[in-house]
Design a protein around this motif. Structure first.
Motif, PDB file in Angstrom:
ATOM      1  N   GLU A 108       0.832  -1.207   0.000  1.00 13.47           N
ATOM      2  CA  GLU A 108       0.000   0.000   0.000  1.00 13.47           C
ATOM      3  C   GLU A 108       0.869   1.261   0.000  1.00 13.47           C
ATOM      4  O   GLU A 108       0.576   2.228  -0.706  1.00 13.47           O
ATOM      5  N   PHE A 109       1.951   1.238   0.756  1.00 12.08           N
ATOM      6  CA  PHE A 109       2.875   2.375   0.783  1.00 12.08           C
ATOM      7  C   PHE A 109       3.495   2.605  -0.600  1.00 12.08           C
ATOM      8  O   PHE A 109       3.561   3.736  -1.087  1.00 12.08           O
ATOM      9  N   ILE A 110       3.946   1.524  -1.223  1.00 13.13           N
ATOM     10  CA  ILE A 110       4.550   1.626  -2.561  1.00 13.13           C
ATOM     11  C   ILE A 110       3.514   2.096  -3.577  1.00 13.13           C
ATOM     12  O   ILE A 110       3.816   2.922  -4.448  1.00 13.13           O
ATOM     13  N   GLU A 111       2.280   1.602  -3.458  1.00 17.96           N
ATOM     14  CA  GLU A 111       1.213   2.050  -4.360  1.00 17.96           C
ATOM     15  C   GLU A 111       0.970   3.546  -4.217  1.00 17.96           C
ATOM     16  O   GLU A 111       0.751   4.244  -5.210  1.00 17.96           O
ATOM     17  N   THR A 112       1.001   4.029  -2.981  1.00 18.97           N
ATOM     18  CA  THR A 112       0.800   5.460  -2.736  1.00 18.97           C
ATOM     19  C   THR A 112       1.889   6.278  -3.415  1.00 18.97           C
ATOM     20  O   THR A 112       1.607   7.304  -4.048  1.00 18.97           O
ATOM     21  N   ASP A 117      -2.969   1.245  -7.913  1.00 17.46           N
ATOM     22  CA  ASP A 117      -3.823   0.531  -6.969  1.00 17.46           C
ATOM     23  C   ASP A 117      -3.871  -0.942  -7.317  1.00 17.46           C
ATOM     24  O   ASP A 117      -4.031  -1.309  -8.483  1.00 17.46           O
ATOM     25  N   LEU A 118      -3.745  -1.781  -6.288  1.00 18.31           N
ATOM     26  CA  LEU A 118      -3.958  -3.214  -6.459  1.00 18.31           C
ATOM     27  C   LEU A 118      -5.437  -3.502  -6.274  1.00 18.31           C
ATOM     28  O   LEU A 118      -6.114  -2.843  -5.483  1.00 18.31           O
ATOM     29  N   ASP A 122      -5.659  -8.962  -5.352  1.00 24.94           N
ATOM     30  CA  ASP A 122      -4.199  -8.993  -5.337  1.00 24.94           C
ATOM     31  C   ASP A 122      -3.618  -8.890  -3.924  1.00 24.94           C
ATOM     32  O   ASP A 122      -2.453  -9.195  -3.708  1.00 24.94           O
ATOM     33  N   LYS A 123      -4.418  -8.451  -2.970  1.00 29.04           N
ATOM     34  CA  LYS A 123      -3.932  -8.315  -1.597  1.00 29.04           C
ATOM     35  C   LYS A 123      -3.932  -9.671  -0.904  1.00 29.04           C
ATOM     36  O   LYS A 123      -4.760 -10.528  -1.174  1.00 29.04           O
TER      37      LYS A 123
END
Length: 153
Positions: A108-112, A117-118, A122-123
């Protein structure tokens, strides 16, 4: 007697099914009370209070002991499988859930940072294991279900 009738006439199997179903319904009700929302995932999913894994294997072991005797091979096998399942639920599966939480947070941090968005698919699933209290409560539930079923059947 056909196979389905034979299967459902097995007191040990029926007891395990009822323990699993009871724990899943309790888990769903408890989740509804605590989180104030109904989650169908709680009715069929892993993790949570009480442990349906523990309730199921404990009820099977206790019913095997009550039906076949504590010296029987059936009880011996059920007992050790119950111990292994509960140890796994409390140990390996609990740690897997903790690792999934960390990985999901990192993702989530990397997506931000990346602006992507995954999808929910995918989570990683985080609620897969049990705390010692959840395992213990599931095993107590399994003992209660087996005692009731032993007297009822």
């Amino acid at each position: 007697m056909n196979a389905v009738q034979e299967f459902f006439s097995n007191r040990i199997i029926v007891t395990g099914i009822i323990a699993w179903l009871t724990s899943q319904v309790l888990k769903t009700i408890i989740n509804l009370i605590v989180n104030r929302e109904f989650s169908l995932e709680r009715l069929f999913g892993d993790g949570g209070f009480p442990s349906s894994h523990s309730a199921t294997v404990t009820s099977v072991a206790v019913m095997a002991g009550l039906t076949c005797g504590l010296a029987s091979p059936e009880f011996g096998i059920a007992f050790f499988l119950a111990v292994i399942v509960m140890h796994d639920a409390r140990g390996v599966r609990l740690e897997t859930g903790k690792q999934a939480k960390v990985i999901n947070d990192l993702t989530e941090f990397i997506e931000t940072l990346a602006g992507t968005d995954l999808t929910p698919e995918d989570k990683l699933k985080e609620l897969v294991g049990h705390t010692p209290l959840q395992v213990f409560s599931g095993s107590v539930l399994g003992i209660i279900v087996a005692a009731i079923m032993h007297n009822a059947l």
